[in-house]
Design a protein around this motif. Structure first.
Motif, PDB file in Angstrom:
ATOM      1  N   ALA A 125      17.907  12.406  -7.348  1.00  0.00           N
ATOM      2  CA  ALA A 125      17.330  12.965  -6.347  1.00  0.00           C
ATOM      3  C   ALA A 125      15.970  12.517  -6.563  1.00  0.00           C
ATOM      4  N   LEU A 126      15.307  13.052  -8.245  1.00  0.00           N
ATOM      5  CA  LEU A 126      14.062  12.690  -7.920  1.00  0.00           C
ATOM      6  C   LEU A 126      13.572  11.643  -8.790  1.00  0.00           C
ATOM      7  N   ARG A 151      14.773   8.971  -7.395  1.00  0.00           N
ATOM      8  CA  ARG A 151      14.978   8.140  -6.016  1.00  0.00           C
ATOM      9  C   ARG A 151      13.601   8.512  -4.722  1.00  0.00           C
ATOM     10  N   GLU A 152      13.089   9.611  -5.785  1.00  0.00           N
ATOM     11  CA  GLU A 152      11.710  10.661  -4.479  1.00  0.00           C
ATOM     12  C   GLU A 152      10.558   9.700  -5.243  1.00  0.00           C
ATOM     13  N   GLY A 177      10.015   7.623  -1.639  1.00  0.00           N
ATOM     14  CA  GLY A 177       9.951   8.275  -1.153  1.00  0.00           C
ATOM     15  C   GLY A 177      11.784   9.284   0.092  1.00  0.00           C
ATOM     16  N   ASP A 178      11.059   8.894   1.493  1.00  0.00           N
ATOM     17  CA  ASP A 178      12.533   9.727   1.588  1.00  0.00           C
ATOM     18  C   ASP A 178      13.112   8.824   2.468  1.00  0.00           C
ATOM     19  N   HIS A 229      13.755   0.292   2.581  1.00  0.00           N
ATOM     20  CA  HIS A 229      13.670   1.177   2.292  1.00  0.00           C
ATOM     21  C   HIS A 229      11.531   1.175   2.483  1.00  0.00           C
ATOM     22  N   GLU A 248       7.131   3.098  -2.879  1.00  0.00           N
ATOM     23  CA  GLU A 248       6.457   4.465  -3.005  1.00  0.00           C
ATOM     24  C   GLU A 248       5.594   3.848  -4.697  1.00  0.00           C
TER      25      GLU A 248
END
Length: 131
Positions: free
Chosen positions: A29-30, A32-33, A37-38, A100, A103
């Protein structure tokens, strides 16, 4: 739980989870973030990552490093992870600029200030990403 911590020129993050599989999920999750981002990432294909390292701390670091490599070399974005013994099965998809939003780009995860700790509440890791 995951939170970003202040660090000059790089990004430092803390991950905490009840067990090893949940800690790997927090790392997915990190990463990917940081990357998108979201933006939603779908589990369209699965990659099996063999274990590398002598203990959980080393295997976890190398797992995160492999996530960074896959994103950089193949444009692979992780969506989820499942542990199979010491190996990991990571589901995700390729970056798609129509779905996507990029970021940040991760150059590397570094050993600088890397921590991996076991506690009564579970596991905790700190990682520094070179952006």
């Amino acid at each position: 739980m995951r939170r970003l911590l202040a660090h000059t020129a790089d990004l430092r993050a803390e991950l905490a989870a009840a067990d090893l599989e949940a800690l790997h999920a927090e790392a997915v999750a990190l990463v990917r973030e940081i990357l998108v981002g979201d933006s939603a990432v779908e589990p369209r294909r699965e990659l099996r990552l063999p274990p590398a390292g002598e203990d959980d701390a080393e295997r976890f670091f190398r797992f995160v490093r492999e996530l960074v490599y896959l994103a950089d070399a193949e444009g692979f974005l992780p969506a989820s992870v499942r542990l199979e013994g010491a190996a990991a099965a990571v589901a995700g998809e390729s970056f798609d600029e129509t779905r996507h939003r990029a970021e940040r780009q991760i150059k590397a995860v570094t050993r600088h200030r890397y921590r991996f700790e076991r506690a009564a509440a579970g596991l905790r890791a700190e990682l520094v990403f070179d952006l």
